[in-house]
Motif scaffolding. Structure first.
Motif, mmCIF file in Angstrom:
data_model
loop_
_atom_site.group_PDB
_atom_site.id
_atom_site.type_symbol
_atom_site.label_atom_id
_atom_site.label_comp_id
_atom_site.label_asym_id
_atom_site.label_seq_id
_atom_site.Cartn_x
_atom_site.Cartn_y
_atom_site.Cartn_z
ATOM 1 N N LEU A 1 22.406 45.368 13.869
ATOM 2 C CA LEU A 1 21.884 46.719 14.066
ATOM 3 C C LEU A 1 23.015 47.739 14.174
ATOM 4 C CD1 LEU A 1 19.009 46.015 16.629
ATOM 5 C CD2 LEU A 1 18.924 45.995 14.118
ATOM 6 N N VAL A 2 22.890 48.819 13.388
ATOM 7 C CA VAL A 2 23.876 49.905 13.368
ATOM 8 C C VAL A 2 23.117 51.198 13.674
ATOM 9 C CG1 VAL A 2 25.619 51.118 12.009
ATOM 10 C CG2 VAL A 2 25.218 48.670 11.630
ATOM 11 N N PHE A 3 23.617 51.974 14.629
ATOM 12 C CA PHE A 3 22.861 53.115 15.136
ATOM 13 C C PHE A 3 23.430 54.453 14.681
ATOM 14 C CE2 PHE A 3 21.798 49.671 17.936
ATOM 15 C CZ PHE A 3 20.443 49.874 18.199
ATOM 16 N N GLY A 4 22.497 55.380 14.400
ATOM 17 C CA GLY A 4 22.815 56.768 14.114
ATOM 18 C C GLY A 4 21.599 57.601 14.460
ATOM 19 N N GLY A 5 21.647 58.891 14.171
ATOM 20 C CA GLY A 5 20.470 59.695 14.442
ATOM 21 C C GLY A 5 20.730 61.179 14.475
ATOM 22 N N HIS A 6 19.718 61.900 14.875
ATOM 23 C CA HIS A 6 19.751 63.358 15.025
ATOM 24 C C HIS A 6 19.260 63.733 16.425
ATOM 25 C CE1 HIS A 6 19.330 64.179 10.431
ATOM 26 N NE2 HIS A 6 20.583 64.399 10.819
ATOM 27 N N ASP A 7 19.740 64.878 16.913
ATOM 28 C CA ASP A 7 19.188 65.464 18.128
ATOM 29 C C ASP A 7 19.509 66.943 18.125
ATOM 30 O OD1 ASP A 7 18.097 65.901 20.714
ATOM 31 O OD2 ASP A 7 18.641 63.860 21.281
ATOM 32 N N VAL A 8 18.706 67.696 18.879
ATOM 33 C CA VAL A 8 18.946 69.133 18.999
ATOM 34 C C VAL A 8 19.864 69.438 20.172
ATOM 35 C CG1 VAL A 8 16.759 69.754 17.926
ATOM 36 C CG2 VAL A 8 16.848 69.421 20.407
ATOM 37 N N ILE A 9 20.136 68.435 21.012
ATOM 38 C CA ILE A 9 21.059 68.634 22.124
ATOM 39 C C ILE A 9 22.391 67.978 21.802
ATOM 40 C CG2 ILE A 9 19.191 68.774 23.808
ATOM 41 C CD1 ILE A 9 19.897 65.929 24.666
ATOM 42 N N ALA A 10 23.428 68.339 22.563
ATOM 43 C CA ALA A 10 24.779 67.878 22.252
ATOM 44 C C ALA A 10 25.400 67.042 23.365
ATOM 45 C CB ALA A 10 25.683 69.080 21.956
ATOM 46 N N THR A 11 24.621 66.624 24.352
ATOM 47 C CA THR A 11 25.158 65.819 25.439
ATOM 48 C C THR A 11 25.809 64.549 24.894
ATOM 49 O OG1 THR A 11 23.363 66.583 26.866
ATOM 50 C CG2 THR A 11 24.603 64.647 27.605
ATOM 51 N N PRO A 12 27.082 64.278 25.192
ATOM 52 C CA PRO A 12 27.711 63.041 24.710
ATOM 53 C C PRO A 12 26.939 61.802 25.174
ATOM 54 C CG PRO A 12 29.361 64.542 25.588
ATOM 55 C CD PRO A 12 28.027 65.116 25.955
ATOM 56 N N ILE A 13 26.874 60.805 24.323
ATOM 57 C CA ILE A 13 26.107 59.599 24.635
ATOM 58 C C ILE A 13 26.653 58.906 25.878
ATOM 59 C CG2 ILE A 13 25.611 57.257 23.804
ATOM 60 C CD1 ILE A 13 25.244 58.526 21.020
ATOM 61 N N LEU A 14 27.977 58.850 26.014
ATOM 62 C CA LEU A 14 28.558 58.214 27.195
ATOM 63 C C LEU A 14 28.155 58.966 28.462
ATOM 64 C CD1 LEU A 14 30.310 56.113 28.546
ATOM 65 C CD2 LEU A 14 32.320 57.501 27.984
ATOM 66 N N LYS A 15 28.177 60.291 28.411
ATOM 67 C CA LYS A 15 27.782 61.079 29.579
ATOM 68 C C LYS A 15 26.311 60.847 29.914
ATOM 69 C CE LYS A 15 27.791 65.791 31.443
ATOM 70 N NZ LYS A 15 28.125 67.214 31.192
ATOM 71 N N LYS A 16 25.455 60.769 28.901
ATOM 72 C CA LYS A 16 24.034 60.493 29.132
ATOM 73 C C LYS A 16 23.862 59.106 29.740
ATOM 74 C CE LYS A 16 19.551 61.177 28.771
ATOM 75 N NZ LYS A 16 18.836 62.223 29.520
ATOM 76 N N ALA A 17 24.603 58.122 29.235
ATOM 77 C CA ALA A 17 24.522 56.764 29.775
ATOM 78 C C ALA A 17 24.957 56.734 31.234
ATOM 79 C CB ALA A 17 25.370 55.811 28.942
ATOM 80 N N GLU A 18 26.004 57.477 31.569
ATOM 81 C CA GLU A 18 26.456 57.544 32.962
ATOM 82 C C GLU A 18 25.384 58.181 33.849
ATOM 83 O OE1 GLU A 18 31.274 57.826 32.069
ATOM 84 O OE2 GLU A 18 30.091 59.658 32.369
ATOM 85 N N ALA A 19 24.715 59.213 33.333
ATOM 86 C CA ALA A 19 23.635 59.848 34.096
ATOM 87 C C ALA A 19 22.474 58.876 34.299
ATOM 88 C CB ALA A 19 23.161 61.104 33.370
#
Length: 377
Positions: free
Chosen positions: A53-71
């Motif tokens: 599995l290889v991940f990508g995507g779109h979003d309208v927000i810009a929160t870094p994925i690592l920061k979201k994971a930490e939250a």
């Protein structure tokens, strides 16, 4: 079989929990608890492996994925040690989730979405890509004549007036790109005749709608029990309290109505009639990423004896949804590889409001899913 996973809403709680989970499974740092495709009855060599599995995507927000994971770790959704251990992998994923494109017309927007997916597929040398909608719930779509026929829709998309909700535009772009599509939300998605025509034209499968993770999961077990025991359900009312971004979005009347309708549909279609009562959804900010549901069921038995049943469900939506998202990716990719096109009613097991003429009892849905997997060539 390297398989792309294109997440619409790729920086949201469900998407990030799914990505963290997949990376952790690939690294051997987590067990596949909650992953239905790891059950003995559903293991099959045609399903992509976690490492595929290889991940990508779109979003309208810009929160870094690592920061979201930490939250999410701070909120008790993800283990903090896991986020710390996977920091390099999560930071690398950040570049794969891009800003959602917007063109002058919906035709241009769809072309930009398709171009991003095609570039992602080429760059990672992927055999297939599954587009999964895990974005916020939309209001029910306004009817439009272009929804009924593909040629009319293609022409209408060139105009300046939008004719498709965002979820349906992503389904259109996914099918155009030759990708399967899964709608994990109660939004319209691919549930339009014109989009069904496009899926068959392009030879791609799709599934949805609205992942079944909590209260409705329990309903799909209990409602068949009442039906099979010939008990008369008089009323079934539910109160859902949830926080997080999903709760905030559902505090708006139109998305709330779409979600509530999806949650109630299982009762009428399982019991054969509609009992009194409804489902209320309320936003409680302090609950964060967690949710609570309380249901009251009144019913009558032999000689009209009045009885009642109550249940409470306390769960973490992202942790319940993420393994199902990964299951659906594996199953949709395998169905595509096996030559399936159009709706996949056998995936009703995962949804509150599934596509096609399907059973709503969980056991019957699981049996249909097993048969589908057994039939993969």
């Amino acid at each position: 079989m390297r398989t792309g996973v294109w997440l619409v809403g790729g920086r949201g709680s469900v998407a990030v929990t799914s990505m963290v989970g997949a990376v952790a499974l690939r690294a051997g740092l987590a067990e596949p608890t909650g992953c239905v495709t790891e059950l003995p009855q559903l293991r099959h060599p045609q399903l992509p492996q976690w490492a595929d599995l290889v991940f990508g995507g779109h979003d309208v927000i810009a929160t870094p994925i690592l920061k979201k994971a930490e939250a999410l770790a701070d909120a008790g959704v993800l283990p903090g040690r896991l986020v710390t251990a996977l920091q390099p992998e999560l930071a690398a994923l950040d570049a794969e989730v891009r800003p959602a494109p917007r063109g002058a017309t919906q035709a241009e927007t769809a072309a930009l979405i398709t171009a991003d997916i095609d570039e992602f597929r080429r760059r990672h040398e992927l055999g297939r890509v599954v587009v999964v909608n895990v974005s916020s719930t939309e209001p029910a779509a306004e009817p439009h004549e272009a929804h009924a026929a593909l040629d009319v829709l293609r022409e209408a998309l060139r105009g300046v007036t939008p004719v498709l909700p965002s979820s349906s535009l992503y389904a259109y772009a996914a099918f155009t790109a030759g990708c399967s599509f899964v709608d994990f939300t109660p939004s319209t998605g691919a549930r339009l005749p014109a989009l069904s025509q496009l899926a068959h034209e392009r030879g791609v499968p799709y599934a949805g709608h609205d992942g079944k993770t909590g209260e409705t999961l329990v309903k799909s077990v209990l409602a068949p029990m009442f039906a099979m025991r010939a008990l008369d359900v008089r009323s079934w009312s539910g109160a859902n309290l949830l926080g997080g971004g999903d709760g905030a979005n559902l505090s708006q009347p139109a998305p709330n109505a779409a979600k509530a309708a999806s949650k109630q549909r299982v009762l009428a279609e399982t019991l054969g009639y509609t009992p009194q009562g409804d489902t209320r959804i309320e936003y409680v900010e302090d609950l964060g990423e967690f949710k609570t549901a309380w249901d009251l069921i009144t019913f009558r038995g032999f000689l009209g004896t009045a009885m009642r049943l109550e249940f409470s469900w306390h769960g973490c939506d992202s942790a319940l949804a993420a393994p199902l998202v990964l299951d659906l990716v594996r199953l949709a990719a395998a169905a595509h590889r096996a030559g399936r096109s159009g709706p996949l009613p056998e995936l009703a097991f995962f949804f509150k409001d599934p596509l096609g003429d399907v059973e709503h009892g969980l056991t019957a849905q699981f049996d249909a899913l097993v048969r589908m997997v057994e039939g993969l060539a």
